[in-house]
Design a protein around this motif. Structure first.
Motif, PDB file in Angstrom:
ATOM      1  N   PRO A  12      11.536  54.438  30.474  1.00  0.00           N
ATOM      2  CA  PRO A  12      12.183  54.037  31.741  1.00  0.00           C
ATOM      3  C   PRO A  12      12.880  52.688  31.674  1.00  0.00           C
ATOM      4  O   PRO A  12      13.936  52.497  32.283  1.00  0.00           O
ATOM      5  N   LEU A  13      12.295  51.732  30.946  1.00  0.00           N
ATOM      6  CA  LEU A  13      12.893  50.402  30.867  1.00  0.00           C
ATOM      7  C   LEU A  13      14.087  50.341  29.929  1.00  0.00           C
ATOM      8  O   LEU A  13      14.880  49.401  29.998  1.00  0.00           O
ATOM      9  N   SER A  14      14.201  51.327  29.043  1.00  0.00           N
ATOM     10  CA  SER A  14      15.329  51.343  28.108  1.00  0.00           C
ATOM     11  C   SER A  14      16.459  52.261  28.554  1.00  0.00           C
ATOM     12  O   SER A  14      17.317  52.619  27.746  1.00  0.00           O
ATOM     13  N   VAL A  15      16.449  52.648  29.822  1.00  0.00           N
ATOM     14  CA  VAL A  15      17.511  53.516  30.340  1.00  0.00           C
ATOM     15  C   VAL A  15      18.902  52.900  30.160  1.00  0.00           C
ATOM     16  O   VAL A  15      19.851  53.607  29.799  1.00  0.00           O
ATOM     17  N   PRO A  16      19.099  51.590  30.409  1.00  0.00           N
ATOM     18  CA  PRO A  16      20.448  51.020  30.155  1.00  0.00           C
ATOM     19  C   PRO A  16      20.923  51.237  28.725  1.00  0.00           C
ATOM     20  O   PRO A  16      22.100  51.537  28.498  1.00  0.00           O
TER      21      PRO A  16
ATOM     22  N   THR B 217      19.051  46.967  20.957  1.00  0.00           N
ATOM     23  CA  THR B 217      19.241  45.801  21.820  1.00  0.00           C
ATOM     24  C   THR B 217      18.515  45.969  23.142  1.00  0.00           C
ATOM     25  O   THR B 217      17.899  45.026  23.658  1.00  0.00           O
ATOM     26  N   SER B 218      18.558  47.186  23.699  1.00  0.00           N
ATOM     27  CA  SER B 218      17.876  47.435  24.966  1.00  0.00           C
ATOM     28  C   SER B 218      16.359  47.376  24.804  1.00  0.00           C
ATOM     29  O   SER B 218      15.659  46.805  25.652  1.00  0.00           O
ATOM     30  N   ILE B 219      15.828  47.941  23.735  1.00  0.00           N
ATOM     31  CA  ILE B 219      14.374  47.942  23.525  1.00  0.00           C
ATOM     32  C   ILE B 219      13.861  46.535  23.235  1.00  0.00           C
ATOM     33  O   ILE B 219      12.761  46.163  23.658  1.00  0.00           O
ATOM     34  N   GLN B 220      14.638  45.737  22.539  1.00  0.00           N
ATOM     35  CA  GLN B 220      14.225  44.362  22.270  1.00  0.00           C
ATOM     36  C   GLN B 220      14.102  43.543  23.552  1.00  0.00           C
ATOM     37  O   GLN B 220      13.356  42.555  23.584  1.00  0.00           O
ATOM     38  N   GLY B 221      14.815  43.934  24.600  1.00  0.00           N
ATOM     39  CA  GLY B 221      14.722  43.219  25.869  1.00  0.00           C
ATOM     40  C   GLY B 221      13.494  43.566  26.688  1.00  0.00           C
ATOM     41  O   GLY B 221      13.260  42.951  27.739  1.00  0.00           O
ATOM     42  N   ILE B 222      12.705  44.537  26.251  1.00  0.00           N
ATOM     43  CA  ILE B 222      11.489  44.928  26.959  1.00  0.00           C
ATOM     44  C   ILE B 222      10.334  44.052  26.475  1.00  0.00           C
ATOM     45  O   ILE B 222      10.131  43.889  25.264  1.00  0.00           O
ATOM     46  N   ASP B 223       9.571  43.506  27.395  1.00  0.00           N
ATOM     47  CA  ASP B 223       8.456  42.633  27.047  1.00  0.00           C
ATOM     48  C   ASP B 223       7.387  43.429  26.297  1.00  0.00           C
ATOM     49  O   ASP B 223       6.894  44.454  26.787  1.00  0.00           O
ATOM     50  N   VAL B 224       7.015  42.946  25.116  1.00  0.00           N
ATOM     51  CA  VAL B 224       6.007  43.633  24.309  1.00  0.00           C
ATOM     52  C   VAL B 224       4.645  43.603  24.986  1.00  0.00           C
ATOM     53  O   VAL B 224       3.823  44.505  24.794  1.00  0.00           O
ATOM     54  N   ASN B 225       4.392  42.593  25.815  1.00  0.00           N
ATOM     55  CA  ASN B 225       3.097  42.489  26.480  1.00  0.00           C
ATOM     56  C   ASN B 225       2.835  43.665  27.417  1.00  0.00           C
ATOM     57  O   ASN B 225       1.671  44.000  27.671  1.00  0.00           O
ATOM     58  N   LEU B 226       3.877  44.267  27.953  1.00  0.00           N
ATOM     59  CA  LEU B 226       3.687  45.439  28.797  1.00  0.00           C
ATOM     60  C   LEU B 226       3.078  46.591  28.002  1.00  0.00           C
ATOM     61  O   LEU B 226       2.168  47.282  28.482  1.00  0.00           O
ATOM     62  N   GLU B 227       3.554  46.788  26.801  1.00  0.00           N
ATOM     63  CA  GLU B 227       3.001  47.843  25.952  1.00  0.00           C
ATOM     64  C   GLU B 227       1.568  47.511  25.524  1.00  0.00           C
ATOM     65  O   GLU B 227       0.692  48.385  25.507  1.00  0.00           O
ATOM     66  N   ARG B 228       1.327  46.268  25.196  1.00  0.00           N
ATOM     67  CA  ARG B 228      -0.023  45.877  24.779  1.00  0.00           C
ATOM     68  C   ARG B 228      -1.015  46.028  25.921  1.00  0.00           C
ATOM     69  O   ARG B 228      -2.152  46.491  25.719  1.00  0.00           O
ATOM     70  N   ALA B 229      -0.597  45.659  27.128  1.00  0.00           N
ATOM     71  CA  ALA B 229      -1.485  45.793  28.280  1.00  0.00           C
ATOM     72  C   ALA B 229      -1.815  47.253  28.557  1.00  0.00           C
ATOM     73  O   ALA B 229      -2.965  47.592  28.871  1.00  0.00           O
TER      74      ALA B 229
END
Length: 299
Positions: A210-214, A180-192
């Motif tokens: 870092p973004l999946s710390v929660p 659930t936490s990883i799905q909330g991370i924008d995929v475009n950040l990884e692509r960029a």
């Protein structure tokens, strides 16, 4: 007085019903008071009573802190729960990342396998681990037939057995929390980041983690609390030599009929879980505050 309005469609117009907020909250408050607050209050009051005379006393708390067996069970429970929390998070993170990012046909199969342990009862899964870890179990028999060892390894009735069994039980909850936490991370950040030359490992390390710390904190807290309060798995896989607070509480209630001392152990277990949860929540809040301050400095 605070009121809430509920609008209900009618045949000839709109019907507006106004009711105080306290009336809407009353059923939930009554339910929590009856089945949580009241039993907790009775347990706390019972912990201050003598087991024989029921006279108010602090002897139960003195016994808990001075008795080496009780403190050993407390420390053993904390170590076991921490190991399970770390194991669940480490094992569940790759699976959760795959489920959150994959679009292949195998995603459904992996998701079903991740949740498959919940289709069987805890006792059934624990007996399965007994078959695997016993002295004449699958692992020892395989190693003996291969000539790797000559005598069975002490895998069962140990900390390793309990941690392995509880990790199997709690792993689906950790995977769902992380996914659930990883799905909330924008995929475009990884692509960029990949377009700028970053490798997959660098993207996961510097962006996803870092973004999946929660989600990581939630997985650790859920795993810790579920492992600390587990009874069947430690009782079956740990045996009489490996006692945690849950099994010790059961012994005090069923065999020694010492409810006041069992209440003290229950309060100690609850205090440990609340302390760990508070530390995790404060840690997550501090990380969010650091990120906010860094964004403010860059702007």
């Amino acid at each position: 007085m605070v009121t809430l309005a509920a609008t209900v469609p009618a045949v000839s117009g709109r019907l507006t019903v106004r009711a105080p907020a306290s009336m809407l909250l009353a059923p939930s408050c009554l339910l929590l008071t009856t089945f949580f607050a009241l039993p907790m209050g009775v347990m706390i009051a019972m912990s201050f009573l003598d087991s024989r005379t029921f006279v108010p006393t602090l002897a139960n708390y003195e016994r808990f802190f001075l008795d080496g067996l009780s403190l050993a069970g407390f420390v053993r429970t904390a170590i076991m729960s921490a190991l399970v929390a770390v194991a669940v998070t480490l094992l569940g993170y790759p699976v959760a990342y795959f489920l959150a990012r994959s679009r292949s046909r195998w995603r459904t199969v992996v998701f079903a396998l991740a949740l498959a342990p919940e289709l069987a009862g805890v006792v059934l899964r624990t007996y399965g681990w007994l078959i695997i870890l016993e002295d004449r179990g699958f692992i020892n028999d395989a190693l003996i037939h291969l000539g790797v060892i000559s005598t069975p390894l002490p895998l069962s009735k140990s900390l390793f057995a309990v941690v392995a069994g509880l990790t199997h039980v709690v792993l689906p909850f950790g995977i769902l929390s992380l996914m659930t936490s990883i799905q909330g991370i924008d995929v475009n950040l990884e692509r960029a980041a990949q377009m700028l030359g970053a490798s997959r490992a660098s993207v996961i390390r510097h962006i996803v983690l870092p973004l999946s710390v929660p989600g990581i904190v939630s997985s650790l807290l859920i795993s810790f609390t579920m492992a600390a309060s587990a009874y069947a798995t430690p009782a079956l896989l740990g045996g009489a030599r490996f006692k945690v607070l849950a099994t010790m509480i059961s012994e005090q209630v069923l065999f020694y009929i010492d409810w006041p001392f069992a209440s003290v152990m229950s309060i100690a277990l609850l205090a440990m879980m609340l302390t760990v949860s508070l530390i995790g929540i404060r840690w997550e809040a501090s990380l969010k505050a650091r990120k906010t301050s860094r964004k403010g400095q860059t702007q």
